[in-house]
Design a protein around this motif. Structure first.
Motif, short mmCIF file in Angstrom:
data_model
loop_
_atom_site.label_atom_id
_atom_site.label_comp_id
_atom_site.label_asym_id
_atom_site.label_seq_id
_atom_site.Cartn_x
_atom_site.Cartn_y
_atom_site.Cartn_z
N LEU A 152 -11.36 -64.93 3.60
CA LEU A 152 -11.90 -63.58 3.84
C LEU A 152 -13.39 -63.52 3.49
O LEU A 152 -14.19 -62.95 4.23
N ILE A 153 -13.76 -64.15 2.38
CA ILE A 153 -15.17 -64.13 1.96
C ILE A 153 -16.04 -64.87 2.99
O ILE A 153 -17.11 -64.41 3.37
N SER A 154 -15.52 -66.02 3.48
CA SER A 154 -16.29 -66.78 4.48
C SER A 154 -16.52 -65.95 5.73
O SER A 154 -17.61 -65.97 6.31
N LYS A 155 -15.51 -65.21 6.14
CA LYS A 155 -15.64 -64.39 7.35
C LYS A 155 -16.73 -63.32 7.15
O LYS A 155 -17.55 -63.08 8.02
N LEU A 156 -16.70 -62.73 5.96
CA LEU A 156 -17.65 -61.66 5.65
C LEU A 156 -19.09 -62.21 5.64
O LEU A 156 -20.01 -61.61 6.19
N MET A 157 -19.24 -63.38 5.03
CA MET A 157 -20.59 -63.95 4.92
C MET A 157 -21.09 -64.45 6.28
O MET A 157 -22.28 -64.46 6.53
N GLU A 158 -20.15 -64.87 7.13
CA GLU A 158 -20.55 -65.34 8.46
C GLU A 158 -21.00 -64.17 9.33
O GLU A 158 -21.98 -64.24 10.04
N GLU A 159 -20.24 -63.06 9.23
CA GLU A 159 -20.59 -61.91 10.06
C GLU A 159 -21.82 -61.16 9.54
O GLU A 159 -22.59 -60.61 10.31
N PRO A 161 -24.58 -62.34 7.33
CA PRO A 161 -25.27 -63.31 6.48
C PRO A 161 -26.41 -62.73 5.65
O PRO A 161 -26.71 -63.22 4.57
N SER A 162 -27.06 -61.68 6.17
CA SER A 162 -28.21 -61.16 5.42
C SER A 162 -27.81 -60.10 4.41
O SER A 162 -28.60 -59.65 3.60
N MET A 163 -26.55 -59.71 4.48
CA MET A 163 -26.12 -58.61 3.61
C MET A 163 -25.43 -59.10 2.33
O MET A 163 -25.56 -58.49 1.28
N PHE A 164 -24.69 -60.21 2.46
CA PHE A 164 -23.90 -60.67 1.31
C PHE A 164 -24.33 -62.06 0.84
O PHE A 164 -24.79 -62.87 1.63
N GLY A 165 -24.16 -62.30 -0.44
CA GLY A 165 -24.41 -63.64 -0.98
C GLY A 165 -23.28 -63.96 -1.95
O GLY A 165 -22.76 -63.07 -2.64
N PHE A 166 -22.94 -65.23 -2.02
CA PHE A 166 -21.81 -65.66 -2.85
C PHE A 166 -22.29 -66.07 -4.23
O PHE A 166 -23.28 -66.80 -4.37
N ALA A 219 -26.09 -66.86 -11.64
CA ALA A 219 -25.42 -66.94 -10.33
C ALA A 219 -25.43 -65.59 -9.63
O ALA A 219 -25.61 -65.52 -8.41
N VAL A 220 -25.25 -64.53 -10.40
CA VAL A 220 -25.25 -63.19 -9.81
C VAL A 220 -26.69 -62.77 -9.51
O VAL A 220 -26.98 -62.21 -8.45
N GLU A 221 -27.59 -63.11 -10.43
CA GLU A 221 -28.96 -62.65 -10.27
C GLU A 221 -29.67 -63.29 -9.09
O GLU A 221 -30.46 -62.64 -8.43
N VAL A 222 -29.40 -64.58 -8.81
CA VAL A 222 -30.11 -65.20 -7.68
C VAL A 222 -29.74 -64.51 -6.37
O VAL A 222 -30.54 -64.41 -5.46
N VAL A 223 -28.51 -64.01 -6.30
CA VAL A 223 -28.09 -63.31 -5.08
C VAL A 223 -28.74 -61.93 -5.02
O VAL A 223 -29.35 -61.56 -4.01
N THR A 224 -28.65 -61.18 -6.10
CA THR A 224 -29.17 -59.81 -6.07
C THR A 224 -30.71 -59.78 -6.00
O THR A 224 -31.27 -58.89 -5.39
N ARG A 226 -32.39 -61.58 -4.18
CA ARG A 226 -32.74 -61.74 -2.77
C ARG A 226 -32.42 -60.49 -1.98
O ARG A 226 -32.45 -60.48 -0.76
N GLY A 227 -32.02 -59.45 -2.68
CA GLY A 227 -31.71 -58.18 -2.02
C GLY A 227 -30.34 -58.19 -1.36
O GLY A 227 -30.05 -57.36 -0.50
N LYS A 228 -29.48 -59.15 -1.76
CA LYS A 228 -28.16 -59.22 -1.14
C LYS A 228 -27.08 -58.69 -2.07
O LYS A 228 -27.25 -58.69 -3.29
N ARG A 229 -25.98 -58.28 -1.48
CA ARG A 229 -24.85 -57.80 -2.28
C ARG A 229 -24.02 -59.01 -2.69
O ARG A 229 -23.63 -59.83 -1.84
N CYS A 230 -23.74 -59.09 -3.98
CA CYS A 230 -23.11 -60.30 -4.51
C CYS A 230 -21.58 -60.24 -4.44
O CYS A 230 -20.98 -59.24 -4.78
N ILE A 231 -20.97 -61.35 -4.00
CA ILE A 231 -19.50 -61.43 -3.96
C ILE A 231 -19.04 -62.45 -5.00
O ILE A 231 -19.50 -63.59 -5.02
N LEU A 232 -18.12 -62.03 -5.87
CA LEU A 232 -17.57 -62.93 -6.89
C LEU A 232 -16.11 -63.21 -6.56
O LEU A 232 -15.32 -62.26 -6.41
N ASP A 233 -15.75 -64.49 -6.44
CA ASP A 233 -14.34 -64.88 -6.25
C ASP A 233 -13.88 -65.39 -7.62
O ASP A 233 -14.18 -66.52 -8.00
#
Ligand SMILES: Nc1nc2c(ncn2[C@@H]2O[C@H](COP(=O)(O)OP(=O)(O)O)[C@@H](O)[C@H]2O)c(=O)[nH]1
Ligand SMILES: Nc1ncnc2c1ncn2[C@@H]1O[C@H](COP(=O)(O)OP(=O)(O)O)[C@@H](O)[C@H]1O
Length: 403
Positions: A152-159, A161-166, A219-224, A226-233
């Motif tokens: 599910l996370i891969s699908k979200l990041m693929e669709e 890409p500029s909005m989410f970061g893992f 790990a969370v900060e490098v994503v945020t 960049r202005g992206k919403r961070c996803i944690l699994d």
């Protein structure tokens, strides 16, 4: 204990007001907090080895104290200004840098620092980087092994890409064939990870299926950043820790349609040995029970039909059918020169830039608004806003919002 710097030795005799930038010489500033403590921030040795150290002069004992310093420190400063915001925090502004890296908070008496003082039994200070603008809450996704979190996370990041970061976790488990270090996980030795946990580098960590897993603050900060919403699994224990932390997040639990289906998926993935599968299935039972703990998860999604579940996930994240995938605009960068002065007006800081090289047309006075800041150490302080302002005879007029 080191000697007081020459400029500072003199000042210690005097009675200087609280909450003001005192003096800056070379790389050092001194700020009074309360009646008894003066925080000296800046370079410790030679300019070349300019590391940003912190020393505290305790006037009640006339002794220097070296505190335990937590959080990600600002990179070496050529020069900076510092001002006490209240009894809890000092704002440090790096000169000759842009607004994405120039505002830093040195926390000296926040709830986090007080907690850490008890833990370490020493004086503690903690750095938190100031970030301009709001960012959306990170998303925590949990669920038993094999339920489809990664899919599910891969699908979200693929669709989007500029909005989410893992958030790339650290783990002591061995990499699978298709896994890359630094992309899927930071694969690490247990001793190294244990040391980093001790050094407060992790937002959360847990022992899962016999290995250590953890989310570093970085790990969370490098994503945020960049202005992206961070996803944690992360697993349920990790979700619980994040819930208890200062990080505000949206918590989603993914359930399988049945235990049999979960086992089927885990086997069909073909990445674990039979023994590992059995361990994961045993743990899945407990995780499914904990997933229903009241107040832990905001949303529970059943992953039966993948497309349907993905659609529901997007819906609850506010991503309708026609959401554009354009990049979130990066806030306009403001350059703060080395020479500047700061003053405090309520929850606002007036930055007066006096660098001679400033372009004529460029604004040279800025107002930093801290009234809606959120977060803080051990993470970032968010929600800062900055405006250009023009002076007038009767105060400040005309302002341009820069972010
Ligand atoms: N607490 C915590 N759990 C994590 C972290 N990273 C991964 N996990 C969880 O560890 C479990 C095992 O992950 P993994 O070994 O990749 O196996 P998989 O879930 O079967 O793909 C999963 O429940 C993950 O959600 C982390 O940083 N912290
Ligand atoms: N809704 C679904 N229906 C059938 N198979 C699925 C579904 N979702 C995921 N899978 C498959 O199940 C396996 C486990 O999924 P994965 O995303 O690796 O789980 P997790 O990250 O939760 O451990 C993968 O082979 C994946 O392709």
């Amino acid at each position: 204990m080191g000697e007081a710097p020459a400029f500072f030795e003199d000042d210690l005799q005097g009675d200087f007001p609280n909450g003001l930038l005192l003096k800056s010489k070379g790389c050092e500033t001194a700020v009074n907090i309360g009646c008894n403590k003066t925080y000296v921030i800046g370079a410790t040795e030679k300019e070349s080895a300019c590391t940003i150290g912190v020393r505290i002069f305790d006037k009640s004992t006339s002794k220097w104290v070296i505190p335990t310093v937590l959080g990600t420190k600002p990179k070496p400063l050529g020069g900076h200004s510092a001002i006490a915001l209240d009894e809890d925090r000092i704002l440090v502004i790096k000169g000759n840098s842009t607004s994405d890296d120039c505002f830093w908070f040195l926390e000296v008496n926040t709830a986090f620092v007080r907690e850490q003082k008890t833990r370490f039994g020493t004086e503690v200070v903690a750095w938190s980087k100031g970030v301009i603008g709001e960012s959306e809450k990170p998303i925590v996704i949990s669920g038993p092994s094999g339920v489809g979190k990664g899919t599910l996370i891969s699908k979200l990041m693929e669709e989007f890409p500029s909005m989410f970061g893992f958030s790339v976790s650290h783990t002591t488990r061995a990499p699978r064939n298709n896994e890359q270090n630094g992309v899927h996980y930071h694969f690490t030795e247990r001793s190294v990870m244990e040391k980093d946990i001790k050094d407060e580098k992790f937002l959360e960590f847990a022992a899962v299926h016999g290995n250590l897993y953890g989310t570093s603050i970085e790990a969370v900060e490098v994503v945020t950043d960049r202005g992206k919403r961070c996803i944690l699994d992360i697993d349920v224990q990790g979700a619980r820790s994040v819930r208890a932390s200062a990080l505000e997040a949206v918590f989603i639990f993914i359930c399988p349609p049945s235990f049999e289906e979960l086992e089927k998926r885990l086997r069909s993935r073909g990445t674990e040995t039979e023994e590992q599968i059995q361990k994961r299935l045993r743990n899945a039972k407990a995780e499914l029970e904990q997933g229903n703990s009241p107040g832990l998860f905001d949303h529970i999604l059943v992953n039966d039909d993948l497309e349907k579940c993905y659609k529901n996930l997007k819906k609850l994240l506010g991503l309708g059918e026609c959401v554009k995938t354009t990049k979130i605009p990066v806030p306009k960068l403001v350059h703060i020169p080395l020479e500047h002065t700061v003053s405090k007006i309520d929850q606002k800081i007036l930055i007066n830039c006096t660098a001679p090289k400033q372009e004529k047309s460029a604004p040279n006075m800025f107002m930093l608004d801290l009234s809606s800041t959120k977060g803080g150490a051990p993470g970032r302080t968010r929600g800062l806003s900055i405006y250009a302002v023009e002076p007038s005879t009767n105060g400040v007029i005309g302002s341009e919002v820069l972010s």
